[in-house]
Design a protein around this motif. Sequence first.
Motif, PDB file in Angstrom:
ATOM      1  N   ALA A  40      59.020  54.948  24.937  1.00  0.00           N
ATOM      2  CA  ALA A  40      59.365  55.580  26.214  1.00  0.00           C
ATOM      3  C   ALA A  40      60.606  56.462  26.097  1.00  0.00           C
ATOM      4  O   ALA A  40      60.829  57.342  26.922  1.00  0.00           O
ATOM      5  N   SER A  41      61.416  56.220  25.051  1.00  0.00           N
ATOM      6  CA  SER A  41      62.635  57.017  24.911  1.00  0.00           C
ATOM      7  C   SER A  41      62.333  58.433  24.436  1.00  0.00           C
ATOM      8  O   SER A  41      63.180  59.313  24.551  1.00  0.00           O
ATOM      9  N   HIS A  42      61.129  58.658  23.915  1.00  0.00           N
ATOM     10  CA  HIS A  42      60.847  60.023  23.444  1.00  0.00           C
ATOM     11  C   HIS A  42      59.484  60.579  23.829  1.00  0.00           C
ATOM     12  O   HIS A  42      59.163  61.708  23.484  1.00  0.00           O
ATOM     13  N   ALA A  43      58.651  59.794  24.539  1.00  0.00           N
ATOM     14  CA  ALA A  43      57.333  60.320  24.928  1.00  0.00           C
ATOM     15  C   ALA A  43      57.503  61.466  25.919  1.00  0.00           C
ATOM     16  O   ALA A  43      58.340  61.389  26.816  1.00  0.00           O
ATOM     17  N   PRO A  44      56.717  62.541  25.776  1.00  0.00           N
ATOM     18  CA  PRO A  44      56.869  63.701  26.663  1.00  0.00           C
ATOM     19  C   PRO A  44      56.484  63.404  28.112  1.00  0.00           C
ATOM     20  O   PRO A  44      57.035  63.999  29.042  1.00  0.00           O
ATOM     21  N   ASN A  45      55.531  62.505  28.312  1.00  0.00           N
ATOM     22  CA  ASN A  45      55.131  62.089  29.668  1.00  0.00           C
ATOM     23  C   ASN A  45      55.055  60.558  29.670  1.00  0.00           C
ATOM     24  O   ASN A  45      54.563  59.972  28.712  1.00  0.00           O
ATOM     25  N   VAL A  46      55.559  59.959  30.737  1.00  0.00           N
ATOM     26  CA  VAL A  46      55.513  58.494  30.839  1.00  0.00           C
ATOM     27  C   VAL A  46      54.980  58.110  32.220  1.00  0.00           C
ATOM     28  O   VAL A  46      55.491  58.576  33.239  1.00  0.00           O
ATOM     29  N   VAL A  47      53.939  57.281  32.229  1.00  0.00           N
ATOM     30  CA  VAL A  47      53.374  56.756  33.468  1.00  0.00           C
ATOM     31  C   VAL A  47      53.430  55.229  33.397  1.00  0.00           C
ATOM     32  O   VAL A  47      53.071  54.641  32.381  1.00  0.00           O
ATOM     33  N   VAL A  48      53.904  54.614  34.464  1.00  0.00           N
ATOM     34  CA  VAL A  48      54.029  53.156  34.529  1.00  0.00           C
ATOM     35  C   VAL A  48      53.096  52.658  35.627  1.00  0.00           C
ATOM     36  O   VAL A  48      53.006  53.281  36.685  1.00  0.00           O
ATOM     37  N   THR A  49      52.383  51.546  35.377  1.00  0.00           N
ATOM     38  CA  THR A  49      51.596  50.961  36.461  1.00  0.00           C
ATOM     39  C   THR A  49      52.151  49.597  36.844  1.00  0.00           C
ATOM     40  O   THR A  49      52.794  48.926  36.050  1.00  0.00           O
ATOM     41  N   GLN A  50      51.898  49.240  38.085  1.00  0.00           N
ATOM     42  CA  GLN A  50      52.282  47.930  38.622  1.00  0.00           C
ATOM     43  C   GLN A  50      51.085  47.321  39.352  1.00  0.00           C
ATOM     44  O   GLN A  50      50.506  47.965  40.242  1.00  0.00           O
ATOM     45  N   ASP A  51      50.712  46.108  38.963  1.00  0.00           N
ATOM     46  CA  ASP A  51      49.746  45.333  39.729  1.00  0.00           C
ATOM     47  C   ASP A  51      50.468  44.980  41.031  1.00  0.00           C
ATOM     48  O   ASP A  51      51.609  44.498  40.993  1.00  0.00           O
ATOM     49  N   TRP A  52      49.843  45.227  42.183  1.00  0.00           N
ATOM     50  CA  TRP A  52      50.618  45.227  43.440  1.00  0.00           C
ATOM     51  C   TRP A  52      49.732  44.760  44.589  1.00  0.00           C
ATOM     52  O   TRP A  52      49.203  45.557  45.353  1.00  0.00           O
ATOM     53  N   HIS A  53      49.591  43.421  44.662  1.00  0.00           N
ATOM     54  CA  HIS A  53      48.619  42.840  45.586  1.00  0.00           C
ATOM     55  C   HIS A  53      49.250  42.418  46.910  1.00  0.00           C
ATOM     56  O   HIS A  53      50.354  41.852  46.918  1.00  0.00           O
ATOM     57  N   PRO A  54      48.502  42.618  48.015  1.00  0.00           N
ATOM     58  CA  PRO A  54      48.932  41.981  49.268  1.00  0.00           C
ATOM     59  C   PRO A  54      48.790  40.463  49.125  1.00  0.00           C
ATOM     60  O   PRO A  54      48.001  39.996  48.298  1.00  0.00           O
ATOM     61  N   SER A  55      49.541  39.696  49.912  1.00  0.00           N
ATOM     62  CA  SER A  55      49.368  38.238  49.851  1.00  0.00           C
ATOM     63  C   SER A  55      47.950  37.911  50.320  1.00  0.00           C
ATOM     64  O   SER A  55      47.348  38.686  51.073  1.00  0.00           O
ATOM     65  N   ALA A  56      47.384  36.808  49.828  1.00  0.00           N
ATOM     66  CA  ALA A  56      45.995  36.433  50.131  1.00  0.00           C
ATOM     67  C   ALA A  56      45.003  37.472  49.614  1.00  0.00           C
ATOM     68  O   ALA A  56      43.977  37.746  50.240  1.00  0.00           O
ATOM     69  N   HIS A  57      45.315  38.064  48.464  1.00  0.00           N
ATOM     70  CA  HIS A  57      44.396  39.034  47.854  1.00  0.00           C
ATOM     71  C   HIS A  57      43.102  38.342  47.428  1.00  0.00           C
ATOM     72  O   HIS A  57      43.106  37.170  47.040  1.00  0.00           O
ATOM     73  N   ALA A  58      41.985  39.089  47.494  1.00  0.00           N
ATOM     74  CA  ALA A  58      40.659  38.529  47.175  1.00  0.00           C
ATOM     75  C   ALA A  58      40.568  37.974  45.754  1.00  0.00           C
ATOM     76  O   ALA A  58      39.727  37.126  45.470  1.00  0.00           O
TER      77      ALA A  58
END
Length: 209
Positions: A40-58
């Motif tokens: 990540a210190s030298h990649a030209p593009n960086v995309v980060v994902t986050q698992d991001w559930h509402p409570s009581a997710h299916a």
Amino acid sequence: MRLLESDALVVVDVQNDFLPGGALAVPDGDAVIAPINRLASHAPNVVVTQDWHPSAHASFASRHSGRMPFETLALPYGEQVLWPDHCVQGSSGAELAPGLEVPRAGLILRKGTHPEVDSYSAFLEADRTTRTGLAGYLRECGVTRLVLTGLATDFCILWTALDARAEGFAVLLVEDAVRGIDVDGSVGRALETMAKVGVQRLQSQDIEA
Ligand code: VGL
Ligand code: ZN
């Protein structure tokens, strides 16, 4: 090899709940952080994902009476592995790992936000129709190849890799920068499936700074 302007480092779900001690800990999950930080210190593009559930997710076993984590249940969109409650929106478990250093990330994409639909893939939710917008974002940035890292090899990495290939992106899987959950041999099957669709494997040391 060197990274090109048309390459994006994709850092999948390196969040507290997936690290040792977390609600859905991936064995040795924290081992991905050092190689990811270096890339990540030298990649030209960086995309980060986050698992991001509402409570009581299916996808949470706790939503379905009498069901236990790691069982499978038929939901309207297909078979769903049931999980312990994890990565609930705004919780400390959903935060990116404190040791993760991705200051140059241009996008943090949150997925699995629909209460009734899971999303392992960063491109397409588990109903296989709802799009996250990531393919469009990457294309507008001129990205043609993804350098895939993070957690977990057999779920979010696998589905993100398959959908990336289906969208026409080349995919490099950085072996020492991913770890899996391994439900009944699912890591081995995931690596085979990815190889079949042309995902190439390499080590983070193969990528020059
Ligand atoms: C993941 C299971 C449930 C992952 C997310 O990031 O691989 N796995 N939610
Ligand atoms: Zn999840």
